[in-house]
Design an enzyme around this catalytic site. Structure first.
Site, PDB file in Angstrom:
ATOM      1  CG  ASP A 265      -1.740  -1.196   1.370  1.00 24.63           C
ATOM      2  OD1 ASP A 265      -1.796  -1.895  -0.016  1.00 24.63           O
ATOM      3  OD2 ASP A 265      -2.231  -1.533   2.004  1.00 24.63           O
TER       4      ASP A 265
HETATM    5  P1  NAP Z   1       0.906  -3.827   2.935  1.00 20.10           P
HETATM    6  O1  NAP Z   1      -0.198  -2.933   2.458  1.00 20.10           O
HETATM    7  O2  NAP Z   1       0.183  -4.685   4.270  1.00 20.10           O
HETATM    8  O3  NAP Z   1       1.924  -4.987   2.178  1.00 20.10           O
HETATM    9  C1  NAP Z   1       2.013  -6.007   2.630  1.00 20.10           C
HETATM   10  C2  NAP Z   1       2.880  -6.745   1.642  1.00 20.10           C
HETATM   11  O4  NAP Z   1       4.036  -7.674   1.923  1.00 20.10           O
HETATM   12  C3  NAP Z   1       1.574  -7.810   1.189  1.00 20.10           C
HETATM   13  O5  NAP Z   1       1.616  -7.288   0.027  1.00 20.10           O
HETATM   14  C4  NAP Z   1       2.192  -9.159   1.194  1.00 20.10           C
HETATM   15  O6  NAP Z   1       2.312  -9.973  -0.428  1.00 20.10           O
HETATM   16  C5  NAP Z   1       3.524  -9.056   1.214  1.00 20.10           C
HETATM   17  N1  NAP Z   1       4.063 -10.271   2.518  1.00 20.10           N
HETATM   18  C6  NAP Z   1       3.661 -10.642   3.234  1.00 20.10           C
HETATM   19  N2  NAP Z   1       4.599 -12.208   3.702  1.00 20.10           N
HETATM   20  C7  NAP Z   1       5.570 -11.758   2.899  1.00 20.10           C
HETATM   21  C8  NAP Z   1       7.000 -12.404   3.001  1.00 20.10           C
HETATM   22  N3  NAP Z   1       7.170 -13.086   4.423  1.00 20.10           N
HETATM   23  N4  NAP Z   1       7.753 -12.164   2.524  1.00 20.10           N
HETATM   24  C9  NAP Z   1       7.685 -11.447   1.248  1.00 20.10           C
HETATM   25  N5  NAP Z   1       6.257 -10.534   1.304  1.00 20.10           N
HETATM   26  C10 NAP Z   1       5.359 -10.888   2.292  1.00 20.10           C
HETATM   27  O7  NAP Z   1       2.206  -3.310   3.642  1.00 20.10           O
HETATM   28  P2  NAP Z   1       2.882  -1.332   3.903  1.00 20.10           P
HETATM   29  O8  NAP Z   1       2.948  -1.289   2.540  1.00 20.10           O
HETATM   30  O9  NAP Z   1       3.422  -2.152   4.673  1.00 20.10           O
HETATM   31  O10 NAP Z   1       1.550  -1.146   4.080  1.00 20.10           O
HETATM   32  C11 NAP Z   1       0.720  -1.085   5.977  1.00 20.10           C
HETATM   33  C12 NAP Z   1      -0.462  -0.496   5.808  1.00 20.10           C
HETATM   34  O11 NAP Z   1      -0.906  -0.946   6.754  1.00 20.10           O
HETATM   35  C13 NAP Z   1      -0.387   0.701   4.689  1.00 20.10           C
HETATM   36  O12 NAP Z   1      -2.652   0.559   4.319  1.00 20.10           O
HETATM   37  C14 NAP Z   1      -1.416   1.225   6.116  1.00 20.10           C
HETATM   38  O13 NAP Z   1      -2.188   2.176   6.310  1.00 20.10           O
HETATM   39  C15 NAP Z   1      -2.074   0.233   6.964  1.00 20.10           C
HETATM   40  N6  NAP Z   1      -1.432   1.183   8.756  1.00 20.10           N
HETATM   41  C16 NAP Z   1      -0.328   1.226   9.423  1.00 20.10           C
HETATM   42  C17 NAP Z   1      -0.203   1.058  10.198  1.00 20.10           C
HETATM   43  C18 NAP Z   1       1.235   2.539  10.804  1.00 20.10           C
HETATM   44  O14 NAP Z   1       1.298   3.006  11.780  1.00 20.10           O
HETATM   45  N7  NAP Z   1       2.193   1.237  10.899  1.00 20.10           N
HETATM   46  C19 NAP Z   1      -1.465   1.796  10.890  1.00 20.10           C
HETATM   47  C20 NAP Z   1      -2.512   1.732  10.388  1.00 20.10           C
HETATM   48  C21 NAP Z   1      -3.064   1.161   9.114  1.00 20.10           C
HETATM   49  P3  NAP Z   1       2.695 -11.249  -0.036  1.00 20.10           P
HETATM   50  O15 NAP Z   1       0.741 -12.584   0.083  1.00 20.10           O
HETATM   51  O16 NAP Z   1       2.089 -11.818  -2.137  1.00 20.10           O
HETATM   52  O17 NAP Z   1       3.153 -11.572  -0.191  1.00 20.10           O
END
Ligand code: NAP
Length: 338
Positions: A265
């Protein structure tokens, strides 16, 4: 006491639902029905009305139990419509409510420690929730009542055209070994794979070859603010190599290769380019402006928002499938022989 019981009750059932969602016991997607917000508002207004009544008639038994029941039900209904990507905000908010309930208990018991600790917990949780919403460019109202990630909000962004291009490990290793500048962009996948130590190993071996290595950190990458900073610090990545969004974005056009490690994301260009996207306006790491991008992920899994990511279909993006830790470990070996 009424305040403590009302807030404590809704926090208890809200937390249980949040737990059930995160464990997959109930569906993680938002559960919505018609008139949900109006019903919830009416329920909350009635509960608060009973609470105010009890201030004037504290011995009234039936209103007390009604307030208790309504608060329990409201906790369930508050969390059910919240989408999986917003769960960290809700958890932090529930944590804040628990703090405020403890502070209220402190007043009942004349216990200063409870008052101070509860107030600090309550307000820090609240500030954290607001900061998370800001970093996602969403309002608190939208998080609480917008059912983010539901079928209605996600519709219209599916059906991405084109194909994802798979790349081989050896090719990526050669590209990395002969690059001038490499930027690592970690995300939630790096945390689940516990790949932070091997990322640093790869960074070290590239630096030994004269490559400039930087880490682009998005404020909401992972599941908690600062998640990536903590993991990389644990792996002894120097703080001076970590770059915030505003610092690293202008550098992408001159970066030879960006390695996206389990992020999705936070690198989704739809947030910038598609005003109809549910994440429109969320600041992103503009990795698509780099000369070349390699995405490390296990398969076709979506990000936490459940949205398709057009980055994966761009001609300058290559997909390196597999667990991030496995892929990086193999890359460390391959770079040494490149
Ligand atoms: P993400 O959008 O959740 O994507 C994580 C990706 O990692 C997935 O597409 C997954 O694809 C891949 N993945 C999972 N396990 C894996 C592994 N063992 N090896 C390789 N790839 C792996 O992560 P992000 O880009 O960090 O975004 C964070 C999200 O959380 C955002 O939507 C954000 O708004 C939300 N959020 C964050 C917070 C905060 O404070 N950090 C708070 C509220 C909401 P596969 O399944 O194909 O592997």
């Amino acid at each position: 006491m009424g305040f403590e019981i009302m807030l404590g009750s809704l926090t208890t059932t809200g937390s249980l639902i949040a737990f059930a969602k995160l464990q997959g016991i109930v569906p993680g997607k938002p559960l919505v029905y018609r008139g949900q917000n109006i019903f919830n508002m009416l329920l909350l207004a009635t509960t608060i009305g009973l609470f105010i009544y009890l201030i004037f008639v504290p011995t009234a038994v039936v209103p007390f139990y009604l307030m208790l029941t309504f608060a329990f039900v409201f906790g369930v209904l508050l969390v059910l419509p919240i989408g999986s990507a917003d769960m960290p905000v809700v958890m932090s908010l529930l944590n804040s409510y628990a703090g405020l309930a403890s502070a209220a208990t402190g007043f009942v018991l004349s216990n200063n420690v409870l008052i101070i600790a509860g107030t600090l917990d309550g307000f820090s949780g609240f500030i954290l929730s607001i900061l998370m919403c800001r970093a996602m460019n969403r309002s608190m109202t939208n998080v609480l009542f917008g059912a983010f990630g539901s079928a209605a909000t996600v519709a219209g962004v599916e059906g991405q055209q084109g194909e994802m291009r798979e790349v081989g490990l050896e090719d990526v290793a050669v590209q990395l070994a002969y690059a001038n500048q490499v930027v690592f962009v970690p995300g939630y996948g790096m945390a689940t794979a516990q790949a932070q130590h091997v990322v640093r190993e790869l960074g070290d071996s590239l630096e030994k070859r004269g490559v400039t290595v930087k880490y682009g950190i998005h404020p909401v990458a992972g599941r908690m603010p600062g998640h990536m900073n903590v993991l990389l610090a644990e792996a002894n990545v120097p703080y001076s190599s970590l770059y915030e969004l505003e610092q690293i974005n202008p550098e992408f056009p001159t970066t030879d290769i960006v390695v996206v490690i389990g992020a999705n994301d936070v690198v989704n260009p739809d947030a910038r380019d598609n005003p109809n996207s549910p994440i429109a306006g969320m600041p992103i790491l503009e990795v698509d402006h780099a000369k070349s991008v390699v995405v490390l992920k296990r398969g076709q899994g979506k990000g936490f928002s459940g949205l398709e990511n057009p980055l994966f279909f761009k001609p300058n993006t290559g997909m390196l499938y597999g667990d991030a830790k496995d892929s990086l470990t193999k890359l460390v070996g391959a770079v040494q022989h490149a």
